[in-house]
Design a protein around this motif. Structure first.
Motif, PDB file in Angstrom:
ATOM      1  N   VAL A  35       0.838  -1.207   0.000  1.00  0.00           N
ATOM      2  CA  VAL A  35       0.000   0.000   0.000  1.00  0.00           C
ATOM      3  C   VAL A  35       0.871   1.255   0.000  1.00  0.00           C
ATOM      4  O   VAL A  35       0.645   2.197  -0.772  1.00  0.00           O
ATOM      5  CB  VAL A  35      -0.950  -0.003   1.222  1.00  0.00           C
ATOM      6  CG1 VAL A  35      -1.640   1.348   1.380  1.00  0.00           C
ATOM      7  CG2 VAL A  35      -1.989  -1.119   1.074  1.00  0.00           C
ATOM      8  N   ALA A  36       1.891   1.259   0.853  1.00  0.00           N
ATOM      9  CA  ALA A  36       2.749   2.441   0.958  1.00  0.00           C
ATOM     10  C   ALA A  36       3.447   2.728  -0.373  1.00  0.00           C
ATOM     11  O   ALA A  36       3.579   3.878  -0.797  1.00  0.00           O
ATOM     12  CB  ALA A  36       3.790   2.239   2.068  1.00  0.00           C
ATOM     13  N   LYS A  37       3.874   1.658  -1.039  1.00  0.00           N
ATOM     14  CA  LYS A  37       4.542   1.852  -2.325  1.00  0.00           C
ATOM     15  C   LYS A  37       3.556   2.402  -3.353  1.00  0.00           C
ATOM     16  O   LYS A  37       3.895   3.286  -4.144  1.00  0.00           O
ATOM     17  CB  LYS A  37       5.156   0.527  -2.814  1.00  0.00           C
ATOM     18  CG  LYS A  37       6.019   0.712  -4.063  1.00  0.00           C
ATOM     19  CD  LYS A  37       6.867  -0.521  -4.327  1.00  0.00           C
ATOM     20  CE  LYS A  37       7.729  -0.359  -5.574  1.00  0.00           C
ATOM     21  NZ  LYS A  37       8.705   0.729  -5.449  1.00  0.00           N
ATOM     22  N   ALA A  38       2.327   1.898  -3.314  1.00  0.00           N
ATOM     23  CA  ALA A  38       1.313   2.383  -4.259  1.00  0.00           C
ATOM     24  C   ALA A  38       1.002   3.862  -4.011  1.00  0.00           C
ATOM     25  O   ALA A  38       0.730   4.621  -4.945  1.00  0.00           O
ATOM     26  CB  ALA A  38       0.039   1.546  -4.135  1.00  0.00           C
ATOM     27  N   TRP A  39       1.057   4.270  -2.746  1.00  0.00           N
ATOM     28  CA  TRP A  39       0.796   5.679  -2.416  1.00  0.00           C
ATOM     29  C   TRP A  39       1.901   6.602  -2.926  1.00  0.00           C
ATOM     30  O   TRP A  39       1.663   7.765  -3.203  1.00  0.00           O
ATOM     31  CB  TRP A  39       0.666   5.845  -0.903  1.00  0.00           C
ATOM     32  CG  TRP A  39      -0.650   5.408  -0.325  1.00  0.00           C
ATOM     33  CD1 TRP A  39      -1.806   5.151  -1.001  1.00  0.00           C
ATOM     34  CD2 TRP A  39      -0.933   5.191   1.058  1.00  0.00           C
ATOM     35  NE1 TRP A  39      -2.788   4.786  -0.118  1.00  0.00           N
ATOM     36  CE2 TRP A  39      -2.295   4.800   1.147  1.00  0.00           C
ATOM     37  CE3 TRP A  39      -0.179   5.293   2.235  1.00  0.00           C
ATOM     38  CZ2 TRP A  39      -2.910   4.509   2.374  1.00  0.00           C
ATOM     39  CZ3 TRP A  39      -0.790   5.006   3.452  1.00  0.00           C
ATOM     40  CH2 TRP A  39      -2.138   4.623   3.518  1.00  0.00           C
ATOM     41  N   THR A  40       3.124   6.058  -2.989  1.00  0.00           N
ATOM     42  CA  THR A  40       4.256   6.930  -3.314  1.00  0.00           C
ATOM     43  C   THR A  40       4.761   6.769  -4.744  1.00  0.00           C
ATOM     44  O   THR A  40       5.517   7.600  -5.223  1.00  0.00           O
ATOM     45  CB  THR A  40       5.452   6.634  -2.376  1.00  0.00           C
ATOM     46  OG1 THR A  40       5.736   5.234  -2.436  1.00  0.00           O
ATOM     47  CG2 THR A  40       5.135   7.012  -0.940  1.00  0.00           C
ATOM     48  N   ASP A  41       4.359   5.681  -5.410  1.00  0.00           N
ATOM     49  CA  ASP A  41       4.918   5.374  -6.718  1.00  0.00           C
ATOM     50  C   ASP A  41       3.776   5.143  -7.714  1.00  0.00           C
ATOM     51  O   ASP A  41       3.192   4.067  -7.760  1.00  0.00           O
ATOM     52  CB  ASP A  41       5.787   4.107  -6.560  1.00  0.00           C
ATOM     53  CG  ASP A  41       6.405   3.638  -7.870  1.00  0.00           C
ATOM     54  OD1 ASP A  41       5.923   4.036  -8.948  1.00  0.00           O
ATOM     55  OD2 ASP A  41       7.355   2.835  -7.808  1.00  0.00           O
ATOM     56  N   ASP A  67       2.220  14.122   3.392  1.00  0.00           N
ATOM     57  CA  ASP A  67       3.084  14.528   2.282  1.00  0.00           C
ATOM     58  C   ASP A  67       4.545  14.422   2.684  1.00  0.00           C
ATOM     59  O   ASP A  67       4.923  14.782   3.801  1.00  0.00           O
ATOM     60  CB  ASP A  67       2.797  15.989   1.879  1.00  0.00           C
ATOM     61  CG  ASP A  67       1.377  16.129   1.353  1.00  0.00           C
ATOM     62  OD1 ASP A  67       0.745  15.090   1.123  1.00  0.00           O
ATOM     63  OD2 ASP A  67       0.912  17.275   1.198  1.00  0.00           O
ATOM     64  N   GLY A  68       5.350  13.905   1.768  1.00  0.00           N
ATOM     65  CA  GLY A  68       6.784  13.837   2.037  1.00  0.00           C
ATOM     66  C   GLY A  68       7.183  12.679   2.932  1.00  0.00           C
ATOM     67  O   GLY A  68       8.357  12.531   3.263  1.00  0.00           O
ATOM     68  N   TRP A  69       6.221  11.856   3.349  1.00  0.00           N
ATOM     69  CA  TRP A  69       6.576  10.721   4.201  1.00  0.00           C
ATOM     70  C   TRP A  69       7.279   9.648   3.375  1.00  0.00           C
ATOM     71  O   TRP A  69       6.997   9.476   2.202  1.00  0.00           O
ATOM     72  CB  TRP A  69       5.323  10.098   4.807  1.00  0.00           C
ATOM     73  CG  TRP A  69       4.733  10.875   5.945  1.00  0.00           C
ATOM     74  CD1 TRP A  69       4.803  12.221   6.148  1.00  0.00           C
ATOM     75  CD2 TRP A  69       3.951  10.352   7.021  1.00  0.00           C
ATOM     76  NE1 TRP A  69       4.112  12.560   7.284  1.00  0.00           N
ATOM     77  CE2 TRP A  69       3.576  11.429   7.836  1.00  0.00           C
ATOM     78  CE3 TRP A  69       3.512   9.060   7.354  1.00  0.00           C
ATOM     79  CZ2 TRP A  69       2.798  11.261   8.984  1.00  0.00           C
ATOM     80  CZ3 TRP A  69       2.741   8.900   8.493  1.00  0.00           C
ATOM     81  CH2 TRP A  69       2.393   9.991   9.302  1.00  0.00           C
ATOM     82  N   SER A  70       8.169   8.899   4.031  1.00  0.00           N
ATOM     83  CA  SER A  70       8.831   7.783   3.344  1.00  0.00           C
ATOM     84  C   SER A  70       7.873   6.599   3.287  1.00  0.00           C
ATOM     85  O   SER A  70       6.875   6.549   4.018  1.00  0.00           O
ATOM     86  CB  SER A  70      10.075   7.362   4.133  1.00  0.00           C
ATOM     87  OG  SER A  70       9.674   6.766   5.360  1.00  0.00           O
ATOM     88  N   GLU A  71       8.209   5.625   2.435  1.00  0.00           N
ATOM     89  CA  GLU A  71       7.386   4.417   2.369  1.00  0.00           C
ATOM     90  C   GLU A  71       7.323   3.729   3.733  1.00  0.00           C
ATOM     91  O   GLU A  71       6.287   3.209   4.129  1.00  0.00           O
ATOM     92  CB  GLU A  71       7.968   3.425   1.340  1.00  0.00           C
ATOM     93  CG  GLU A  71       7.576   3.743  -0.085  1.00  0.00           C
ATOM     94  CD  GLU A  71       8.128   2.710  -1.074  1.00  0.00           C
ATOM     95  OE1 GLU A  71       8.071   1.498  -0.763  1.00  0.00           O
ATOM     96  OE2 GLU A  71       8.604   3.116  -2.145  1.00  0.00           O
ATOM     97  N   GLU A  72       8.444   3.741   4.455  1.00  0.00           N
ATOM     98  CA  GLU A  72       8.470   3.083   5.765  1.00  0.00           C
ATOM     99  C   GLU A  72       7.497   3.768   6.715  1.00  0.00           C
ATOM    100  O   GLU A  72       6.767   3.115   7.456  1.00  0.00           O
ATOM    101  CB  GLU A  72       9.881   3.123   6.380  1.00  0.00           C
ATOM    102  CG  GLU A  72      10.875   2.179   5.725  1.00  0.00           C
ATOM    103  CD  GLU A  72      11.314   2.649   4.327  1.00  0.00           C
ATOM    104  OE1 GLU A  72      11.211   3.874   4.033  1.00  0.00           O
ATOM    105  OE2 GLU A  72      11.734   1.802   3.523  1.00  0.00           O
ATOM    106  N   GLN A  73       7.501   5.104   6.700  1.00  0.00           N
ATOM    107  CA  GLN A  73       6.585   5.836   7.591  1.00  0.00           C
ATOM    108  C   GLN A  73       5.130   5.562   7.207  1.00  0.00           C
ATOM    109  O   GLN A  73       4.271   5.370   8.066  1.00  0.00           O
ATOM    110  CB  GLN A  73       6.847   7.343   7.499  1.00  0.00           C
ATOM    111  CG  GLN A  73       8.143   7.788   8.168  1.00  0.00           C
ATOM    112  CD  GLN A  73       8.439   9.250   7.833  1.00  0.00           C
ATOM    113  OE1 GLN A  73       8.552   9.632   6.665  1.00  0.00           O
ATOM    114  NE2 GLN A  73       8.562  10.068   8.858  1.00  0.00           N
ATOM    115  N   LEU A  74       4.882   5.546   5.909  1.00  0.00           N
ATOM    116  CA  LEU A  74       3.509   5.314   5.444  1.00  0.00           C
ATOM    117  C   LEU A  74       3.043   3.905   5.809  1.00  0.00           C
ATOM    118  O   LEU A  74       1.901   3.706   6.236  1.00  0.00           O
ATOM    119  CB  LEU A  74       3.421   5.523   3.932  1.00  0.00           C
ATOM    120  CG  LEU A  74       3.517   6.980   3.476  1.00  0.00           C
ATOM    121  CD1 LEU A  74       3.729   7.050   1.969  1.00  0.00           C
ATOM    122  CD2 LEU A  74       2.265   7.765   3.875  1.00  0.00           C
TER     123      LEU A  74
END
Length: 204
Positions: free
Chosen positions: A60-66, A179-186
Motif C-alpha cells: 500500500v505504501a509503495k502504491a501511495w508513493t509510486d 506529504d513527504g513521508w517515506s514508504e516506511e513511515q507510510l
C-alpha cells in the motif's frame, strides 16, 4: 449444488503449511504445558497483526508513493506484488481495489475463508463469522458503523466476494497530512482492517 460444495472444499485443504505448522505447534506446546496460552496469543497476534500485514502495508505504501507501481498493482496485483519479492506466493490471483472519495471497497468471503494471509496475516476471527459475511452483503454501511467507521452518504460501498481463485486487497486512501513521508513511515499507518475495508489507515 454438489459442484458448489466442491469449489469451497479448499478452505480445509488450503490452510498453508505455515498455518498448519503454527496450529500443530500451538496444540502440542499448550497441551504439554510448555507455554501459557496467553503467550501463545501473543505469537498468533504477531502473525495476525505484524508479519502478514506488514507485507500488505508495504504494498500500500509503495502504491501511495509510486504512481507506476500503483497502476501496475491495480492492473495485476499478483504480478505487481511479486516484483517486491517479499511474498512467496500471494493468493494466486490477487486483485487490488482502490478506495476513493466516491467508492469504498469491502472484502468478504460469503462461502469460505479465502484470505490472502501472505499479505494480510491471519484472518481476524470476525471475518469468518457468518453474521459478518451475511450482514456485509445486505448492510455494508451498518457493518462499517459497527466497526466505528462512518462514510459520507454519497460514497458508494462495493463489496467484493473473495473466492479460491480471486482474493482482494483494498488500497485505502492515503491520509491527508502525510506529504513527504517515506514508504516506511507510510507503511506504519496502514492497518490490516484498512486493507479489508473495515477500517481506515491510522491518523497521522
Amino acid at each position: 449444488m454438489a459442484h458448489d460444495h466442491h469449489d469451497h472444499d479448499h478452505e480445509h485443504s488450503e490452510l498453508s503449511d505455515t498455518q498448519l505448522r503454527v496450529r500443530a505447534l500451538e496444540t502440542v506446546l499448550s497441551e504439554k504445558g510448555y507455554i501459557d496460552p496467553k503467550a501463545l496469543d501473543a505469537i498468533v497476534e504477531a502473525y495476525e497483526t505484524k508479519i502478514g500485514p506488514r507485507n500488505g502495508a508495504a504494498v500500500v505504501a509503495k502504491a501511495w508513493t509510486d504512481p507506476a507501481f500503483k497502476a501496475a498493482l491495480l492492473e495485476d496485483a499478483s504480478k505487481a506484488v511479486a516484483t517486491l519479492g517479499h511474498v512467496s506466493r500471494v493468493g494466486d490471483h490477487l486483485v487490488a481495489v482502490e478506495n476513493t472519495p466516491a467508492t469504498h471497497n469491502m472484502v468478504v468471503c460469503t462461502l469460505c475463508s479465502c484470505y490472502p494471509w501472505e499479505v494480510l496475516g491471519l484472518p481476524p476471527i470476525w471475518y469468518k463469522s457468518a453474521p459478518y459475511r451475511s450482514r456485509v452483503v445486505k448492510d455494508p454501511r451498518g457493518v462499517l458503523a459497527d466497526f466505528g467507521m462512518t462514510l459520507p452518504k454519497e460514497t458508494e460501498i462495493r463489496v467484493w466476494d473473495s473466492t479460491a481463485e480471486t482474493r482482494f486487497i483494498v488500497l485505502p486512501m492515503r491520509p491527508a497530512g502525510t506529504d513527504g513521508w517515506s514508504e516506511e513511515q507510510l507503511a506504519e499507518i496502514v492497518t490490516r482492517d484498512s486493507m479489508i475495508g473495515t477500517g481506515q489507515p491510522k491518523k497521522p
